[in-house]
Design a protein around this motif. Structure first.
Motif, PDB file in Angstrom:
ATOM      1  N   LEU A   1      34.433 -39.618  69.601  1.00  0.00           N
ATOM      2  CA  LEU A   1      35.611 -40.247  70.192  1.00  0.00           C
ATOM      3  C   LEU A   1      36.828 -40.111  69.277  1.00  0.00           C
ATOM      4  O   LEU A   1      37.948 -39.898  69.750  1.00  0.00           O
ATOM      5  N   GLU A   2      36.607 -40.214  67.968  1.00  0.00           N
ATOM      6  CA  GLU A   2      37.722 -40.042  67.037  1.00  0.00           C
ATOM      7  C   GLU A   2      38.231 -38.606  67.075  1.00  0.00           C
ATOM      8  O   GLU A   2      39.448 -38.358  67.092  1.00  0.00           O
ATOM      9  N   ALA A   3      37.310 -37.650  67.104  1.00  0.00           N
ATOM     10  CA  ALA A   3      37.707 -36.246  67.154  1.00  0.00           C
ATOM     11  C   ALA A   3      38.498 -35.927  68.423  1.00  0.00           C
ATOM     12  O   ALA A   3      39.391 -35.079  68.413  1.00  0.00           O
ATOM     13  N   LEU A   4      38.201 -36.622  69.493  1.00  0.00           N
ATOM     14  CA  LEU A   4      38.910 -36.416  70.756  1.00  0.00           C
ATOM     15  C   LEU A   4      40.201 -37.229  70.844  1.00  0.00           C
ATOM     16  O   LEU A   4      40.917 -37.169  71.840  1.00  0.00           O
ATOM     17  N   GLY A   5      40.473 -38.037  69.820  1.00  0.00           N
ATOM     18  CA  GLY A   5      41.684 -38.841  69.814  1.00  0.00           C
ATOM     19  C   GLY A   5      41.570 -40.118  70.635  1.00  0.00           C
ATOM     20  O   GLY A   5      42.580 -40.756  70.921  1.00  0.00           O
ATOM     21  N   GLN A   6      40.349 -40.507  71.019  1.00  0.00           N
ATOM     22  CA  GLN A   6      40.142 -41.692  71.839  1.00  0.00           C
ATOM     23  C   GLN A   6      40.114 -42.981  71.002  1.00  0.00           C
ATOM     24  O   GLN A   6      40.400 -44.053  71.530  1.00  0.00           O
ATOM     25  N   VAL A   7      39.700 -42.894  69.744  1.00  0.00           N
ATOM     26  CA  VAL A   7      39.681 -44.034  68.833  1.00  0.00           C
ATOM     27  C   VAL A   7      40.228 -43.577  67.486  1.00  0.00           C
ATOM     28  O   VAL A   7      40.359 -42.386  67.233  1.00  0.00           O
ATOM     29  N   GLN A   8      40.534 -44.536  66.647  1.00  0.00           N
ATOM     30  CA  GLN A   8      41.068 -44.235  65.317  1.00  0.00           C
ATOM     31  C   GLN A   8      40.122 -44.787  64.259  1.00  0.00           C
ATOM     32  O   GLN A   8      39.379 -45.731  64.515  1.00  0.00           O
ATOM     33  N   GLN A   9      40.209 -44.218  63.059  1.00  0.00           N
ATOM     34  CA  GLN A   9      39.408 -44.690  61.934  1.00  0.00           C
ATOM     35  C   GLN A   9      40.369 -45.123  60.831  1.00  0.00           C
ATOM     36  O   GLN A   9      40.689 -44.353  59.928  1.00  0.00           O
ATOM     37  N   PRO A  10      40.857 -46.375  60.896  1.00  0.00           N
ATOM     38  CA  PRO A  10      41.845 -46.831  59.923  1.00  0.00           C
ATOM     39  C   PRO A  10      41.291 -46.930  58.505  1.00  0.00           C
ATOM     40  O   PRO A  10      42.055 -46.878  57.548  1.00  0.00           O
ATOM     41  N   GLU A  11      39.985 -47.089  58.385  1.00  0.00           N
ATOM     42  CA  GLU A  11      39.332 -47.089  57.078  1.00  0.00           C
ATOM     43  C   GLU A  11      37.980 -46.411  57.237  1.00  0.00           C
ATOM     44  O   GLU A  11      37.411 -46.393  58.325  1.00  0.00           O
ATOM     45  N   PRO A  12      37.445 -45.850  56.193  1.00  0.00           N
ATOM     46  CA  PRO A  12      36.210 -45.080  56.313  1.00  0.00           C
ATOM     47  C   PRO A  12      35.069 -45.906  56.940  1.00  0.00           C
ATOM     48  O   PRO A  12      34.784 -47.024  56.521  1.00  0.00           O
ATOM     49  N   GLY A  13      34.475 -45.361  58.007  1.00  0.00           N
ATOM     50  CA  GLY A  13      33.345 -45.972  58.657  1.00  0.00           C
ATOM     51  C   GLY A  13      33.676 -47.097  59.619  1.00  0.00           C
ATOM     52  O   GLY A  13      32.786 -47.666  60.237  1.00  0.00           O
ATOM     53  N   ARG A  14      34.946 -47.401  59.760  1.00  0.00           N
ATOM     54  CA  ARG A  14      35.352 -48.479  60.681  1.00  0.00           C
ATOM     55  C   ARG A  14      36.331 -47.906  61.691  1.00  0.00           C
ATOM     56  O   ARG A  14      37.246 -47.164  61.332  1.00  0.00           O
ATOM     57  N   TYR A  15      36.142 -48.296  62.954  1.00  0.00           N
ATOM     58  CA  TYR A  15      36.901 -47.719  64.046  1.00  0.00           C
ATOM     59  C   TYR A  15      37.644 -48.786  64.832  1.00  0.00           C
ATOM     60  O   TYR A  15      37.234 -49.937  64.893  1.00  0.00           O
ATOM     61  N   ALA A  16      38.751 -48.337  65.453  1.00  0.00           N
ATOM     62  CA  ALA A  16      39.553 -49.221  66.291  1.00  0.00           C
ATOM     63  C   ALA A  16      39.997 -48.437  67.515  1.00  0.00           C
ATOM     64  O   ALA A  16      40.193 -47.230  67.443  1.00  0.00           O
ATOM     65  N   ALA A  17      40.165 -49.129  68.635  1.00  0.00           N
ATOM     66  CA  ALA A  17      40.589 -48.468  69.866  1.00  0.00           C
ATOM     67  C   ALA A  17      42.075 -48.181  69.829  1.00  0.00           C
ATOM     68  O   ALA A  17      42.835 -48.806  69.163  1.00  0.00           O
TER      69      ALA A  17
END
Length: 190
Positions: free
Chosen positions: A174-190
């Protein structure tokens, strides 16, 4: 109330499966608690658990009928008292921040009601979808509901039978597709 005939086997089955006795007990406990909350526990013995309590019923025992009349009298008096207080501009808010957040127009007084602390119920886990597209949607939706960035393990715990490794792979995709972000390593946000 006149003697009732015993329940038939079919009626007994409905009674037992419907937990009628449990429901009646809960109603009686609630009635007693409400009377106690108003400071009127003295009426409970004559009203709680009695057939026809606070409802029309011919041949009601005199003690019960008198207690019902007393209850009605007390409720009318309490209603008049509250109406008079409100007419003078005094309102006993249960939740002033919610009911009158601006405090406009009245002298606020918090009502004195003891409230027991209630533990929040554990949130039910969502079922883990069977198909890959549905899993992507579910993970993205769950992440969007999080108040802060979350890791794969946290998201996996929100579902029944979801594996952390699989959720991590979905989040990376999802991050690679730009659907979510990874503001810090190993943690994701929509």
């Amino acid at each position: 109330m006149p003697d009732e005939p015993p329940l038939t086997p079919k009626e007994r089955k409905v009674h037992d499966q419907g937990l009628v006795s449990v429901l009646a007990q809960l109603h009686d406990e609630l009635d007693a608690a409400v009377l106690a909350a108003y400071g009127w526990a003295d009426l409970a013995p004559a009203l709680v658990g009695r057939p026809g309590g606070t409802t029309p019923w011919p041949d009601k025992p005199a003690e019960q009928a008198a207690a019902e009349e007393d209850l009605l009298t007390r409720l009318v008096a309490l209603n008049r008292e509250r109406a008079a207080e409100e007419a003078r501009g005094r309102v006993a808010w249960l939740r002033p921040d919610f009911q009158n957040p601006t405090g406009a127009g009245t002298e606020q007084a918090a009502a004195e009601i003891a409230v027991a602390a209630v533990e929040p119920a554990a949130a039910a886990k969502a079922p883990w979808p069977k198909t890959l597209p549905a899993q992507f949607q579910a993970v993205r939706a769950m992440l969007a509901d999080q108040p802060a960035p979350a890791d794969a393990e946290h998201i996996a715990r929100q579902f029944k039978r979801a594996r952390t490794k699989q959720v991590a792979e979905l989040l990376e995709t999802l991050e690679a597709l730009g659907q979510v972000q990874q503001p810090e390593p190993g943690r994701y946000a929509a």
